[in-house]
Design a protein around this motif. Structure first.
Motif, short mmCIF file in Angstrom:
data_model
loop_
_atom_site.label_atom_id
_atom_site.label_comp_id
_atom_site.label_asym_id
_atom_site.label_seq_id
_atom_site.Cartn_x
_atom_site.Cartn_y
_atom_site.Cartn_z
N PRO A 6 2.05 5.95 7.57
CA PRO A 6 0.89 5.08 7.40
C PRO A 6 0.43 4.46 8.73
O PRO A 6 1.19 4.37 9.69
N ARG A 7 -0.81 4.06 8.76
CA ARG A 7 -1.35 3.29 9.88
C ARG A 7 -1.21 1.81 9.54
O ARG A 7 -1.52 1.39 8.42
N PHE A 26 -1.80 -1.65 5.53
CA PHE A 26 -1.10 -0.37 5.58
C PHE A 26 -2.02 0.67 4.96
O PHE A 26 -2.41 0.54 3.80
N GLU A 27 -2.36 1.71 5.73
CA GLU A 27 -3.35 2.69 5.28
C GLU A 27 -2.79 4.10 5.40
O GLU A 27 -1.92 4.37 6.23
N PRO A 28 -3.30 5.01 4.56
CA PRO A 28 -2.85 6.40 4.67
C PRO A 28 -3.06 6.93 6.09
O PRO A 28 -4.02 6.58 6.77
N GLY A 29 -2.13 7.76 6.54
CA GLY A 29 -2.18 8.30 7.89
C GLY A 29 -3.29 9.32 8.08
O GLY A 29 -3.91 9.79 7.11
N ASP A 30 -3.54 9.63 9.34
CA ASP A 30 -4.52 10.66 9.72
C ASP A 30 -5.93 10.33 9.26
O ASP A 30 -6.76 11.24 9.07
N CYS A 58 4.72 -1.67 0.99
CA CYS A 58 3.37 -1.25 1.36
C CYS A 58 3.38 0.07 2.13
O CYS A 58 2.47 0.90 1.97
N ARG A 59 4.39 0.28 2.96
CA ARG A 59 4.47 1.55 3.68
C ARG A 59 4.62 2.71 2.69
O ARG A 59 4.01 3.77 2.86
#
Length: 263
Positions: A6-7, A26-30, A58-59
């Motif tokens: 995650p970002r 915490f956000e989905p990666g890419d 959250c991760r």
């Protein structure tokens, strides 16, 4: 769950007294588009804890495509004079979360709130009770609630002396504690609720959780209770044995995506 990391970032929201309180994002990666969102509130009996407390949760959620935010709130003795101040902050945090989620393509029907112990209780109060009293219609800003061993489900079942002591501890006038008893807030049309709870929870006995679940179902509301045999309060945190943590988070992901996910 996907393996993409995650970002993570952070920002603030303005509490009801004008102070700034943290939001950990915490956000989905890419740069992937999130399919749903949730804001969670930490436990600590309204006197301890911080937004960092649910970072691991959250991760996990973000790795599954969910925009997850962990929020702080004023604590008793540290900016809050009563539980009402804590609930007011939770409402403010949910409003700011809604704005952040909208900038990521998510609307209220794709959003949830939740938390652990006292934080789960605050999230449920904010979602089930209107700020202007029981005659008003709640506008929670979310479409579901996911709670990890929440507190305060049936405060009216406490003996009178224990109720009065708790009212003192959370800054309430005599007789006001039941205003924050979740079972008293059950009405037809309450949001869907997910609860994870241990059968050996010494803070919030499982029998009280079951009574709340049964009351929700009698009112025609969806309330899913996952019971964890012999688990105690706080069982859902990661540690040396991550079995409970993984099970809790996997079930929470399924609940959020089933209830909220954008097609």
């Amino acid at each position: 769950m996907t393996s993409t990391g995650p970002r993570e970032s952070s920002t603030f929201y303005q509490a009801a007294d004008g102070s700034e309180l943290p939001l950990l994002l915490f956000e989905p990666g890419d740069g992937a588009q999130p399919r749903a969102g949730i804001i969670v509130f930490h436990g600590g009996a309204l006197r301890e804890g911080s937004a960092d407390g649910l970072a691991a949760h959250c991760r996990k959620l973000a790795s599954a495509g969910i925009f997850a935010v962990s929020a702080g709130y004023r604590l008793l003795g540290r900016g809050a004079s009563s539980i009402g101040d804590c609930v007011a902050d939770v409402r403010r945090a949910v409003e700011q979360f809604g704005r952040l989620a909208a900038s990521r393509g998510l609307d209220a029907p794709q959003l949830a709130s939740g938390g652990s112990s006292a934080g789960g209780h605050l999230a449920l109060v904010a979602a089930m009770a209107a700020p202007d009293g029981p005659a008003a219609t709640p506008e929670p800003g979310v479409a579901a609630v996911a709670a990890f061993n929440p507190a305060g489900l049936d405060l009216g079942s406490m003996d009178p002396d224990a109720r009065r002591r708790l009212e003192d501890r959370v800054g309430l006038a005599p007789g006001r504690l039941t205003d924050y008893s979740l079972i008293e807030l059950v009405r037809p049309g309450n949001l869907p609720v997910l609860i994870h709870h241990g059968t050996r929870d010494g803070i919030e006995p499982i029998d009280q959780v079951r009574r709340f679940r049964d009351a929700m179902e009698r009112a025609g509301n969806a309330c899913t209770l996952y019971e964890y045999e012999d688990a105690e309060h706080g069982f859902h945190y990661p540690g040396e044995d991550t079995a409970h943590f993984d099970a809790v988070m996997d079930a929470t992901v399924r609940f959020l995506l089933d209830q909220l996910a954008v097609d």
